[in-house]
Design a protein around this motif. Sequence first.
Motif, PDB file in Angstrom:
ATOM      1  N   GLY A 162       0.746  -1.270   0.090  1.00 42.13           N
ATOM      2  CA  GLY A 162      -0.020   0.149  -0.042  1.00 42.13           C
ATOM      3  C   GLY A 162       0.921   1.228  -0.045  1.00 42.13           C
ATOM      4  O   GLY A 162       0.043   2.217   0.123  1.00 42.13           O
ATOM      5  N   HIS A 191       0.543   9.772   3.211  1.00 40.19           N
ATOM      6  CA  HIS A 191      -0.244   8.385   2.945  1.00 40.19           C
ATOM      7  C   HIS A 191       0.628   7.331   3.313  1.00 40.19           C
ATOM      8  O   HIS A 191       0.016   6.540   4.071  1.00 40.19           O
ATOM      9  CB  HIS A 191      -0.342   8.433   1.240  1.00 40.19           C
ATOM     10  N   ASN A 192       1.854   7.325   3.159  1.00 41.50           N
ATOM     11  CA  ASN A 192       2.802   6.371   3.294  1.00 41.50           C
ATOM     12  C   ASN A 192       2.789   5.995   5.162  1.00 41.50           C
ATOM     13  O   ASN A 192       2.905   5.125   5.544  1.00 41.50           O
ATOM     14  CB  ASN A 192       3.925   6.265   2.922  1.00 41.50           C
ATOM     15  N   GLU A 247      -0.282   4.394   6.317  1.00 38.77           N
ATOM     16  CA  GLU A 247      -0.062   2.872   5.696  1.00 38.77           C
ATOM     17  C   GLU A 247       0.989   2.127   6.748  1.00 38.77           C
ATOM     18  O   GLU A 247       0.291   1.121   7.020  1.00 38.77           O
ATOM     19  CB  GLU A 247       0.586   2.859   4.320  1.00 38.77           C
ATOM     20  N   LYS A 267      -0.685   1.541  10.127  1.00 43.92           N
ATOM     21  CA  LYS A 267      -1.614   0.306  10.141  1.00 43.92           C
ATOM     22  C   LYS A 267      -0.808  -1.075  10.275  1.00 43.92           C
ATOM     23  O   LYS A 267      -1.359  -2.154  10.363  1.00 43.92           O
ATOM     24  CB  LYS A 267      -2.317   0.334   8.807  1.00 43.92           C
TER      25      LYS A 267
END
Length: 184
Positions: A73, A85-86, A89, A92
């Motif tokens: 992702g 965004h990273n 990710e 998570k």
Amino acid sequence: MYYGQGESIVLQRDVEAIRVPDGAPVQLHKDELVTIYQALGGSYTILTEDGTMARIRADDADALGKEPPMVTGLKEGTDPETIKHNVWEILKTIYDPEIPVNIADLGLVYHVRVTPMEEGKSRVEIIMTLTAPGCGMGPIIQQDVELAVRNLSGVGQVSVEVVFDPPWSRDMMSEAAKLQLGMM
């Protein structure tokens, strides 16, 4: 993924682990029998034969004869939006060793800010909390976040602040987390 019951494994080498829930270091030894209680996000929560619960980091997975999982992702690029965004990710992939839900879905992360710096790098600031103020694993989770984010492409500096205001509550969990824990 395991949770609640898992496979028993003989350690292939000595490894330092973190005792749950107090966060104290503990030395586990080659040929010691352990049972994987939880394997999420690359780290392993194990039980020893004497009942000690401990967490083995992803980079020590080889002591269990395991390979750390690849993070999926992630996007290519080092612009602030891609880095943000990273970061989400990678968050998570970080789990409380006692709860089978990642810290992002648990609602422990309040804020992520990415600020460009010189030479194409960015500073990442994260404000997060813990499920309980006295959590002995708090410094370990904080360190996991710092290390994981620092290893992302384009990240030059990382700051992770743990706060307790506002206090965490179950209302902060994602719908998916509530469903996973049977709270719906």
